[in-house]
Design an enzyme around this catalytic site. Structure first.
Site, PDB file in Angstrom:
ATOM      1  N   SER A  21      -6.732  -9.411   6.261  1.00 42.18           N
ATOM      2  CA  SER A  21      -6.193  -9.717   7.533  1.00 42.18           C
ATOM      3  C   SER A  21      -5.344 -11.067   7.932  1.00 42.18           C
ATOM      4  O   SER A  21      -5.642 -11.757   8.866  1.00 42.18           O
ATOM      5  CB  SER A  21      -7.536  -9.705   8.601  1.00 42.18           C
ATOM      6  N   HIS A  58      -8.682  -3.074  -6.602  1.00 42.35           N
ATOM      7  CA  HIS A  58      -8.672  -3.423  -4.929  1.00 42.35           C
ATOM      8  C   HIS A  58      -9.694  -2.452  -4.409  1.00 42.35           C
ATOM      9  O   HIS A  58     -10.078  -1.229  -5.014  1.00 42.35           O
ATOM     10  CB  HIS A  58      -7.380  -2.865  -4.483  1.00 42.35           C
ATOM     11  N   LYS A 108       0.738  -1.129   0.075  1.00 42.60           N
ATOM     12  CA  LYS A 108       0.038   0.072  -0.108  1.00 42.60           C
ATOM     13  C   LYS A 108       1.025   1.473   0.097  1.00 42.60           C
ATOM     14  O   LYS A 108       2.148   1.108  -0.440  1.00 42.60           O
ATOM     15  CB  LYS A 108      -0.937  -0.063   1.099  1.00 42.60           C
ATOM     16  N   GLU A 117     -10.191  -0.709  -1.823  1.00 40.09           N
ATOM     17  CA  GLU A 117      -9.489   0.846  -1.684  1.00 40.09           C
ATOM     18  C   GLU A 117      -9.607   1.950  -2.638  1.00 40.09           C
ATOM     19  O   GLU A 117      -9.885   2.950  -2.454  1.00 40.09           O
ATOM     20  CB  GLU A 117      -8.018   0.775  -1.036  1.00 40.09           C
TER      21      GLU A 117
HETATM   22  P1  PGA Z   1      -4.756  -6.698   5.067  1.00 42.86           P
HETATM   23  O1  PGA Z   1      -4.708  -5.973   3.651  1.00 42.86           O
HETATM   24  O2  PGA Z   1      -3.856  -7.840   4.965  1.00 42.86           O
HETATM   25  O3  PGA Z   1      -3.739  -5.467   5.740  1.00 42.86           O
HETATM   26  O4  PGA Z   1      -5.975  -6.701   5.580  1.00 42.86           O
HETATM   27  C1  PGA Z   1      -5.076  -6.723   2.402  1.00 42.86           C
HETATM   28  C2  PGA Z   1      -5.250  -6.042   1.345  1.00 42.86           C
HETATM   29  O5  PGA Z   1      -5.934  -4.908   1.379  1.00 42.86           O
HETATM   30  O6  PGA Z   1      -4.647  -6.560   0.133  1.00 42.86           O
END
Ligand code: PGA
Length: 240
Positions: A201, A93, A8, A95
Protein backbone atom coordinates in the site's frame (compact mmCIF):
# COMPACT_ATOMS: atom_id res chain seq x y z
CA UNK A 1 16.82 4.07 -3.30
CA UNK A 2 15.06 1.25 -5.15
CA UNK A 3 11.53 1.52 -6.50
CA UNK A 4 10.07 -1.70 -7.85
CA UNK A 5 6.89 -1.29 -9.87
CA UNK A 6 4.91 -4.53 -9.62
CA UNK A 7 2.22 -4.36 -12.30
CA UNK A 8 0.77 -7.76 -11.33
CA UNK A 9 -1.75 -9.00 -13.94
CA UNK A 10 -2.36 -5.55 -15.42
CA UNK A 11 -1.20 -3.81 -18.58
CA UNK A 12 -1.17 -4.33 -22.31
CA UNK A 13 0.87 -2.95 -25.22
CA UNK A 14 -0.96 0.39 -25.05
CA UNK A 15 -0.10 0.82 -21.38
CA UNK A 16 3.56 1.10 -22.38
CA UNK A 17 2.87 4.62 -23.69
CA UNK A 18 2.49 5.69 -20.08
CA UNK A 19 6.22 5.05 -19.56
CA UNK A 20 7.32 8.00 -21.68
CA UNK A 21 6.69 10.54 -18.90
CA UNK A 22 8.49 8.39 -16.38
CA UNK A 23 11.52 8.05 -18.69
CA UNK A 24 11.58 11.81 -19.13
CA UNK A 25 11.32 12.35 -15.40
CA UNK A 26 14.14 9.92 -14.67
CA UNK A 27 16.43 11.69 -17.12
CA UNK A 28 15.88 15.15 -15.63
CA UNK A 29 15.97 14.04 -12.03
CA UNK A 30 19.35 14.27 -10.39
CA UNK A 31 18.52 11.98 -7.48
CA UNK A 32 20.08 8.61 -7.92
CA UNK A 33 17.22 6.15 -7.78
CA UNK A 34 16.72 2.78 -9.39
CA UNK A 35 13.30 2.22 -10.90
CA UNK A 36 12.57 -1.32 -12.00
CA UNK A 37 9.34 -2.18 -13.78
CA UNK A 38 8.02 -5.72 -13.37
CA UNK A 39 5.21 -6.11 -15.90
CA UNK A 40 3.44 -9.34 -16.89
CA UNK A 41 5.67 -11.63 -18.98
CA UNK A 42 3.86 -10.59 -22.17
CA UNK A 43 5.28 -7.09 -21.82
CA UNK A 44 8.87 -7.80 -20.80
CA UNK A 45 10.27 -7.73 -24.33
CA UNK A 46 8.40 -4.67 -25.64
CA UNK A 47 9.02 -2.84 -22.39
CA UNK A 48 12.74 -3.51 -22.38
CA UNK A 49 12.92 -2.21 -25.96
CA UNK A 50 11.05 0.90 -24.92
CA UNK A 51 13.32 1.46 -21.92
CA UNK A 52 16.52 1.01 -23.90
CA UNK A 53 18.69 4.13 -23.48
CA UNK A 54 16.86 5.04 -20.29
CA UNK A 55 17.95 4.35 -16.74
CA UNK A 56 14.87 2.26 -15.97
CA UNK A 57 15.14 -1.51 -15.87
CA UNK A 58 12.80 -4.46 -16.34
CA UNK A 59 12.06 -7.47 -14.18
CA UNK A 60 9.60 -10.34 -14.04
CA UNK A 61 7.08 -11.33 -11.37
CA UNK A 62 7.80 -15.05 -11.02
CA UNK A 63 9.56 -17.95 -12.72
CA UNK A 64 9.54 -21.73 -12.80
CA UNK A 65 12.00 -23.51 -10.50
CA UNK A 66 13.69 -25.35 -13.36
CA UNK A 67 16.15 -23.14 -15.21
CA UNK A 68 16.41 -25.61 -18.06
CA UNK A 69 13.82 -26.17 -20.79
CA UNK A 70 11.22 -28.86 -20.23
CA UNK A 71 7.67 -30.13 -20.59
CA UNK A 72 5.95 -27.70 -18.22
CA UNK A 73 2.87 -26.38 -19.96
CA UNK A 74 2.18 -22.74 -19.28
CA UNK A 75 5.44 -22.12 -17.42
CA UNK A 76 8.33 -19.75 -18.07
CA UNK A 77 11.80 -20.20 -16.61
CA UNK A 78 14.48 -17.76 -15.48
CA UNK A 79 16.56 -18.35 -18.61
CA UNK A 80 13.64 -17.33 -20.84
CA UNK A 81 12.98 -14.20 -18.80
CA UNK A 82 16.61 -13.21 -19.03
CA UNK A 83 16.55 -13.84 -22.77
CA UNK A 84 13.73 -11.32 -23.34
CA UNK A 85 15.34 -8.58 -21.26
CA UNK A 86 14.50 -9.13 -17.60
CA UNK A 87 17.28 -8.25 -15.14
CA UNK A 88 15.28 -8.97 -11.98
CA UNK A 89 12.58 -11.35 -10.82
CA UNK A 90 10.16 -11.04 -7.90
CA UNK A 91 9.97 -14.33 -5.98
CA UNK A 92 8.03 -15.42 -2.92
CA UNK A 93 5.29 -12.83 -3.38
CA UNK A 94 2.45 -13.49 -0.92
CA UNK A 95 -0.07 -13.76 -3.75
CA UNK A 96 1.93 -16.73 -5.05
CA UNK A 97 2.51 -18.15 -1.57
CA UNK A 98 -1.27 -18.02 -1.11
CA UNK A 99 -1.68 -19.91 -4.39
CA UNK A 100 0.45 -22.74 -3.01
CA UNK A 101 4.14 -21.81 -3.27
CA UNK A 102 6.01 -22.95 -0.18
CA UNK A 103 9.44 -21.99 1.15
CA UNK A 104 11.15 -24.98 -0.50
CA UNK A 105 9.75 -24.19 -3.92
CA UNK A 106 10.67 -20.53 -3.52
CA UNK A 107 14.20 -21.60 -2.59
CA UNK A 108 14.50 -23.58 -5.84
CA UNK A 109 13.15 -20.64 -7.83
CA UNK A 110 15.66 -18.28 -6.24
CA UNK A 111 18.49 -20.68 -7.11
CA UNK A 112 17.29 -20.95 -10.70
CA UNK A 113 17.21 -17.15 -11.01
CA UNK A 114 20.69 -16.70 -9.53
CA UNK A 115 22.03 -19.37 -11.88
CA UNK A 116 21.19 -17.25 -14.93
CA UNK A 117 22.32 -14.04 -13.24
CA UNK A 118 18.94 -12.48 -12.54
CA UNK A 119 18.68 -10.33 -9.42
CA UNK A 120 16.03 -11.57 -7.04
CA UNK A 121 13.47 -9.48 -5.19
CA UNK A 122 12.65 -11.95 -2.46
CA UNK A 123 9.35 -11.18 -0.67
CA UNK A 124 8.74 -12.07 2.94
CA UNK A 125 6.06 -11.02 5.39
CA UNK A 126 3.54 -12.13 7.99
CA UNK A 127 -0.24 -12.51 7.69
CA UNK A 128 -2.63 -10.57 9.94
CA UNK A 129 -3.23 -13.66 12.04
CA UNK A 130 0.50 -14.19 12.53
CA UNK A 131 0.91 -10.54 13.47
CA UNK A 132 -1.92 -10.75 16.01
CA UNK A 133 -0.33 -13.87 17.50
CA UNK A 134 2.99 -12.00 17.76
CA UNK A 135 4.64 -14.41 15.34
CA UNK A 136 6.09 -11.83 12.94
CA UNK A 137 9.78 -12.38 13.68
CA UNK A 138 9.31 -16.13 13.83
CA UNK A 139 7.67 -16.12 10.38
CA UNK A 140 10.33 -13.85 8.89
CA UNK A 141 13.10 -16.05 10.30
CA UNK A 142 11.58 -19.19 8.78
CA UNK A 143 10.89 -17.61 5.38
CA UNK A 144 14.42 -16.23 5.15
CA UNK A 145 16.18 -19.37 6.39
CA UNK A 146 14.24 -21.75 4.16
CA UNK A 147 13.99 -19.43 1.18
CA UNK A 148 17.73 -18.83 1.12
CA UNK A 149 18.82 -22.28 2.25
CA UNK A 150 22.24 -23.28 0.89
CA UNK A 151 22.62 -20.08 -1.12
CA UNK A 152 26.10 -18.91 -0.25
CA UNK A 153 26.44 -15.88 -2.46
CA UNK A 154 23.61 -13.55 -1.56
CA UNK A 155 24.88 -10.60 -3.57
CA UNK A 156 22.01 -11.00 -6.05
CA UNK A 157 19.31 -10.88 -3.35
CA UNK A 158 17.16 -7.91 -2.44
CA UNK A 159 14.62 -8.49 0.32
CA UNK A 160 11.15 -6.97 0.14
CA UNK A 161 9.39 -6.95 3.49
CA UNK A 162 5.69 -7.04 2.65
CA UNK A 163 3.26 -7.66 5.49
CA UNK A 164 0.48 -9.64 3.79
CA UNK A 165 -2.22 -7.59 5.56
CA UNK A 166 -0.88 -4.36 4.12
CA UNK A 167 -0.87 -5.44 0.45
CA UNK A 168 -3.67 -3.73 -1.45
CA UNK A 169 -5.50 -2.74 1.75
CA UNK A 170 -4.38 0.86 2.24
CA UNK A 171 -2.91 -0.14 5.62
CA UNK A 172 0.75 0.23 6.50
CA UNK A 173 2.54 -0.87 9.67
CA UNK A 174 3.25 1.55 12.50
CA UNK A 175 6.73 2.98 12.00
CA UNK A 176 8.05 1.33 15.17
CA UNK A 177 6.80 -2.10 14.03
CA UNK A 178 8.23 -1.61 10.57
CA UNK A 179 11.62 -0.58 11.92
CA UNK A 180 11.62 -3.60 14.21
CA UNK A 181 10.89 -6.01 11.33
CA UNK A 182 13.44 -4.45 8.99
CA UNK A 183 16.14 -4.51 11.66
CA UNK A 184 15.26 -8.10 12.48
CA UNK A 185 15.65 -9.05 8.80
CA UNK A 186 18.96 -7.21 8.66
CA UNK A 187 20.17 -9.00 11.77
CA UNK A 188 19.76 -12.34 9.97
CA UNK A 189 22.55 -11.44 7.54
CA UNK A 190 25.38 -10.09 9.65
CA UNK A 191 27.76 -7.70 7.98
CA UNK A 192 26.75 -8.36 4.38
CA UNK A 193 23.15 -7.26 4.62
CA UNK A 194 21.18 -7.14 1.39
CA UNK A 195 19.08 -4.13 0.45
CA UNK A 196 15.77 -4.27 2.29
CA UNK A 197 12.66 -2.73 0.74
CA UNK A 198 9.20 -2.18 2.15
CA UNK A 199 6.07 -3.10 0.18
CA UNK A 200 2.36 -2.87 0.90
CA UNK A 201 0.00 0.00 0.00
CA UNK A 202 2.82 2.47 -0.65
CA UNK A 203 1.28 5.64 -2.10
CA UNK A 204 2.01 9.32 -2.53
CA UNK A 205 0.44 10.15 0.85
CA UNK A 206 2.07 7.62 3.14
CA UNK A 207 5.48 7.93 1.45
CA UNK A 208 6.13 10.97 3.67
CA UNK A 209 5.96 8.72 6.71
CA UNK A 210 7.75 5.76 5.13
CA UNK A 211 10.70 7.71 3.75
CA UNK A 212 11.67 8.75 7.28
CA UNK A 213 12.53 5.18 8.15
CA UNK A 214 16.21 5.25 7.37
CA UNK A 215 16.71 1.49 7.57
CA UNK A 216 14.61 1.01 4.41
CA UNK A 217 16.44 0.98 1.06
CA UNK A 218 13.40 1.42 -1.16
CA UNK A 219 9.86 0.35 -1.95
CA UNK A 220 7.94 -2.34 -3.80
CA UNK A 221 4.86 -0.67 -5.20
CA UNK A 222 1.84 -2.46 -6.62
CA UNK A 223 -1.38 -0.55 -7.31
CA UNK A 224 0.16 2.93 -7.41
CA UNK A 225 2.88 1.86 -9.85
CA UNK A 226 0.57 1.53 -12.83
CA UNK A 227 -0.12 5.26 -12.85
CA UNK A 228 2.90 7.25 -14.08
CA UNK A 229 1.82 10.35 -12.15
CA UNK A 230 1.64 8.42 -8.91
CA UNK A 231 5.00 6.74 -9.29
CA UNK A 232 6.68 10.04 -10.18
CA UNK A 233 5.01 11.66 -7.20
CA UNK A 234 6.18 8.91 -4.85
CA UNK A 235 9.77 9.21 -6.08
CA UNK A 236 9.74 13.01 -5.89
CA UNK A 237 8.38 13.01 -2.36
CA UNK A 238 10.96 10.45 -1.24
CA UNK A 239 13.71 12.95 -1.96
CA UNK A 240 12.10 16.18 -0.67
P1 PGA B 1 0.23 -2.75 -3.28
O1 PGA B 1 1.00 -4.08 -3.72
O2 PGA B 1 1.20 -1.60 -3.39
O3 PGA B 1 -0.90 -2.63 -4.27
O4 PGA B 1 -0.24 -2.95 -1.88
C1 PGA B 1 2.31 -4.34 -3.31
C2 PGA B 1 2.73 -5.70 -3.77
O5 PGA B 1 1.90 -6.62 -3.81
O6 PGA B 1 3.88 -5.92 -4.17
Amino acid sequence: MFFIANWKMFGDLRTLNSLDNVIKFSKTNKNKFKLIYCPPNTLIRPMSKRLKNSNLEVGAQNCHENDDYGAFTGQVNSRMLKNVGAKYVILGHSENRKAGENDNLINLKIKSAIKVDLKVIFCVGETLKEKKNKKTTQVLKKQIEKGLQSIKNKSKIIIAYEPVWSIGTGLIPKSEDLIKSVLFIRSRFGRKSPKILYGGSVNSDNINQLKNIKSIDGFLIGGASQDPKKIIDIIKKTYI
